[in-house]
Motif scaffolding. Structure first.
Motif, PDB file in Angstrom:
ATOM      1  N   ALA A  95       0.754  -1.235   0.045  1.00 44.92           N
ATOM      2  CA  ALA A  95       0.114   0.069   0.021  1.00 44.92           C
ATOM      3  C   ALA A  95       0.982   1.409   0.150  1.00 44.92           C
ATOM      4  O   ALA A  95       2.034   1.245   0.443  1.00 44.92           O
ATOM      5  N   ARG A  96       0.289   2.336  -0.656  1.00 47.33           N
ATOM      6  CA  ARG A  96       1.156   3.466  -0.829  1.00 47.33           C
ATOM      7  C   ARG A  96       1.767   4.013   0.639  1.00 47.33           C
ATOM      8  O   ARG A  96       2.921   4.446   0.535  1.00 47.33           O
ATOM      9  N   PRO A  97       1.122   4.174   1.708  1.00 53.54           N
ATOM     10  CA  PRO A  97       1.941   4.537   2.929  1.00 53.54           C
ATOM     11  C   PRO A  97       2.822   3.827   3.011  1.00 53.54           C
ATOM     12  O   PRO A  97       4.170   4.370   3.570  1.00 53.54           O
ATOM     13  N   TRP A  98       3.204   2.511   3.041  1.00 54.30           N
ATOM     14  CA  TRP A  98       4.194   1.497   3.177  1.00 54.30           C
ATOM     15  C   TRP A  98       5.418   1.856   2.072  1.00 54.30           C
ATOM     16  O   TRP A  98       6.266   1.696   2.370  1.00 54.30           O
ATOM     17  N   GLN A  99       4.889   2.214   0.911  1.00 57.25           N
ATOM     18  CA  GLN A  99       5.850   2.407  -0.218  1.00 57.25           C
ATOM     19  C   GLN A  99       6.561   3.590   0.484  1.00 57.25           C
ATOM     20  O   GLN A  99       7.736   3.765   0.358  1.00 57.25           O
ATOM     21  N   PHE A 100       5.735   4.775   0.893  1.00 52.92           N
ATOM     22  CA  PHE A 100       6.329   5.911   1.367  1.00 52.92           C
ATOM     23  C   PHE A 100       7.418   5.719   2.454  1.00 52.92           C
ATOM     24  O   PHE A 100       8.492   6.357   2.485  1.00 52.92           O
TER      25      PHE A 100
END
Length: 199
Positions: A95-100
């Motif tokens: 998910a995008r938060p974890w990519q960040f």
């Protein structure tokens, strides 16, 4: 504008931007200290740390030791590796938060290394005292990876699989807590408290 204009003018007069004498604590994270993520005592330690047998730190002043202490245990590193392998096997990004968070941790580590500091020093300004401390963000990302792995284990499938995953998750947390306790105890020194003088 009312707030930002004075602040921008103040930044121009900051000691971090002015071409003053190079500060002694403006240290990159040396390549030879990368092993501290796994083996925190491999390069020795300063005398103030009471650890036996005494092993002097390889750098005489000890400045590199204090700015490169980065041990968060083996469990977060293994968790990051497991999550990476899992993403590659599924062929799907997290998910995008974890990519960040992952990009933040990796980017911070890369910017702390000497090659990045050569580029930063060409601008003749210091925006961060001791760039090695950027690894605070890296250790945060590793801790988050451990949390994500434990959370996924606790949300495993039903029945016996769930109970096995929960037992493994508890075991990992206990091992991690013991590992960090054994490492961190050397940084905590207790002294007898002198009694207050009553007036």
């Amino acid at each position: 504008g009312f707030v930002w204009w004075p602040m921008l003018r103040l930044i121009g007069r900051s000691t971090r931007v002015l071409p003053l004498e190079h500060p002694g604590n403006d240290l990159p994270f040396p390549y030879w200290r990368l092993k501290a993520f796994l083996l925190p005592w491999a390069d020795g330690w300063p005398e103030v740390i009471r650890r036996s047998p005494p092993t002097s730190f390889v750098e005489p002043t000890g400045a590199y030791f204090w700015d490169t202490v980065c041990y968060v245990g083996w469990i977060p590193l293994l968790a990051a590796l497991v999550l990476l392998v899992r993403s590659l096997r599924k062929g799907r990004l997290p998910a995008r938060p974890w990519q960040f968070v992952a990009a933040l941790g990796l980017g911070a580590l890369l910017l702390a290394l000497p090659f990045a500091q050569v580029l930063a020093n060409s601008a003749e300004m210091t925006l961060l005292r001791s760039p090695a401390r950027l690894i605070y963000l890296t250790t945060f990302a590793l801790a988050a990876a451990a949390g994500v792995l434990i959370d996924r284990m606790l949300r495993a499938g039903p029945g016996g699989r769930r109970s096995n995953a929960m037992a493994l998750a508890v075991l990992l947390v206990v091992v991690h807590a013991a590992d960090l306790s054994l490492h961190d105890r050397y940084f905590v020194q207790r002294f007898p408290r002198t009694p207050l003088v009553s007036e």
